[in-house]
Design an enzyme around this catalytic site. Structure first.
Site, mmCIF file in Angstrom:
data_model
loop_
_atom_site.group_PDB
_atom_site.id
_atom_site.type_symbol
_atom_site.label_atom_id
_atom_site.label_comp_id
_atom_site.label_asym_id
_atom_site.label_seq_id
_atom_site.Cartn_x
_atom_site.Cartn_y
_atom_site.Cartn_z
ATOM 1 C CB SER A 37 -0.924 0.011 1.225
ATOM 2 O OG SER A 37 -0.185 0.272 2.397
ATOM 3 C CE LYS A 54 -3.583 2.151 13.576
ATOM 4 N NZ LYS A 54 -4.572 1.293 12.911
ATOM 5 C CG ASP A 55 -1.981 -2.929 11.630
ATOM 6 O OD1 ASP A 55 -3.090 -2.614 12.099
ATOM 7 O OD2 ASP A 55 -1.494 -2.393 10.615
ATOM 8 N NE ARG A 77 -8.888 2.947 18.745
ATOM 9 C CZ ARG A 77 -8.836 4.173 18.230
ATOM 10 N NH1 ARG A 77 -9.188 5.206 18.976
ATOM 11 N NH2 ARG A 77 -8.441 4.376 16.987
ATOM 12 N NE ARG A 78 -9.476 5.413 14.264
ATOM 13 C CZ ARG A 78 -8.651 5.024 13.311
ATOM 14 N NH1 ARG A 78 -9.115 4.323 12.276
ATOM 15 N NH2 ARG A 78 -7.365 5.319 13.364
ATOM 16 N NE ARG A 94 -10.773 -4.017 3.503
ATOM 17 C CZ ARG A 94 -10.017 -5.093 3.300
ATOM 18 N NH1 ARG A 94 -10.563 -6.279 3.286
ATOM 19 N NH2 ARG A 94 -8.725 -4.986 3.107
ATOM 20 N N GLY A 95 -10.366 -0.188 3.192
ATOM 21 C CA GLY A 95 -9.718 0.306 1.985
ATOM 22 C C GLY A 95 -8.565 1.226 2.332
ATOM 23 C CG ASN A 96 -6.305 2.933 -0.911
ATOM 24 O OD1 ASN A 96 -7.171 3.795 -0.947
ATOM 25 N ND2 ASN A 96 -5.834 2.353 -2.004
ATOM 26 C CB THR A 147 -10.477 3.470 -0.943
ATOM 27 O OG1 THR A 147 -9.694 2.981 -2.034
ATOM 28 C CG2 THR A 147 -11.858 2.829 -1.000
ATOM 29 N NE ARG A 148 -9.792 2.653 5.455
ATOM 30 C CZ ARG A 148 -9.756 1.984 6.609
ATOM 31 N NH1 ARG A 148 -10.078 2.580 7.730
ATOM 32 N NH2 ARG A 148 -9.388 0.720 6.628
ATOM 33 C CB CYS A 158 -8.716 -4.198 15.530
ATOM 34 S SG CYS A 158 -9.052 -5.491 14.340
#
Length: 305
Positions: A10, A83-84, A130-131, A148-150, A153-154, A241
């Site tokens: 990405s 975080k991943d 969480r958000r 979702r998406g890059n 895209t978002r 997550c």
């Protein structure tokens, strides 16, 4: 000497990895070591899956393929968004460095309207429970939509399918797109994910010392202590997550302050805890806070019986 750095394909991952590669080369020159760093793209399950990724972060959907590439000798090191990463260390790899992290905040992108001025029933996209839960705790009328998406895209959905999206400020900053953020949400309102804003560099423990020490020298001790506390808490809660768990630690004058929050999916109930102590005891501070939250009923808020 040339090092191969494994990265997701990405734009954000390549940008992050490129920044790390530049830092490695710069530090190597300062240490009198001749190094080149080449990016090697690795495709992960998370990159090709079209379904929701909620619940998959615990098993390292974006991490496993990169780790396998290092172990198989396809590359000498890999860069991850911390975080991943699963909270359980990989027995065959070493997190050699956690560089100083950048902005931990979440960014609301609406095209201009801040959170508290959005119209009633506004549709906000996020792939993070969480958000979503914390958004609902601030505005019960919002409609939180899966996303979702890059980054492109978002952001392209803002004004078309959605009234806004929430992204990590760190990602926007690294892409030079922080101007797309309408509002950087105060951690008091939107506590970040454990490890948000931080990167991790993994290598083999027995890697060639000639370059491994260059990598290790990039470690930022206050950041490592802070994220160690956050991730130790997350490990106690046994949550990734898929659960609305937030934690944020800071270090000042060798003292660590940790804030943690668990929210139910509807955003109606929240447990908050905070603790302070020596940064050298980061892991135990995180574990202690996690057990305190569990004792107060965090499991039920996360949907467990």
């Amino acid at each position: 000497m040339k090092l191969r750095l494994g990265t997701r394909a990405s734009t954000l991952a390549r940008t992050q990895s490129g920044m790390v590669a530049d830092a490695i080369v710069e530090r190597a020159q300062a240490m009198g070591v001749d190094l080149e760093v080449e990016l090697v793209e690795i495709t992960t399950h998370g990159d090709i899956s079209r379904g929701s990724l909620v619940g998959l972060s615990e098993v390292g959907v974006f991490v496993a393929a990169l780790r396998e590439a290092v172990i198989a000798g396809e590359c000498e090191l890999a860069v991850h968004s911390l975080k991943d990463m699963p909270t359980t260390p990989h027995p065959g790899l070493e997190i050699a460095a956690i560089p100083e992290r950048v902005d931990v905040r979440d960014a609301l992108c609406t095209g201009g309207t801040p959170l508290r001025e959005l119209p009633e029933g506004a549709r906000i996209g996020t792939g993070s429970p969480r958000r979503g839960a914390q958004l609902l705790s601030l505005r019960r009328d919002l409609r939180v939509e899966p996303l979702r998406g890059n980054v492109d895209t978002r952001l392209s959905k803002v004004g078309a399918e959605l009234d806004g999206v929430v992204l990590a400020a760190a990602g926007l900053q690294r892409l030079g797109r922080l101007h797309d953020a309408t509002e950087l949400l105060d951690p008091a309102d939107m506590l970040p994910a454990p490890g948000q804003g931080a990167l991790a560099i993994e290598i083999l423990p027995d890697a060639n010392a000639a370059w491994a020490e260059v990598i290790r020298s990039l470690d930022h001790a206050p950041t490592r202590a802070a994220v160690t506390a956050e991730r130790s808490l997350l490990r106690v809660l046994d949550a990734g997550c898929s659960a609305p768990v937030a934690a944020y630690a800071t270090v000042e004058a060798d003292m660590l302050s940790l804030r943690a929050r668990v929210v139910d999916d509807a955003g109606t109930l929240a447990l908050n805890e905070s603790i302070q102590g020596p940064a050298s005891e980061a892991a135990s501070l995180g574990r202690s806070t996690g057990w305190t939250l569990m004792g107060r009923g965090a499991g039920r808020l996360m949907g467990r019986t």
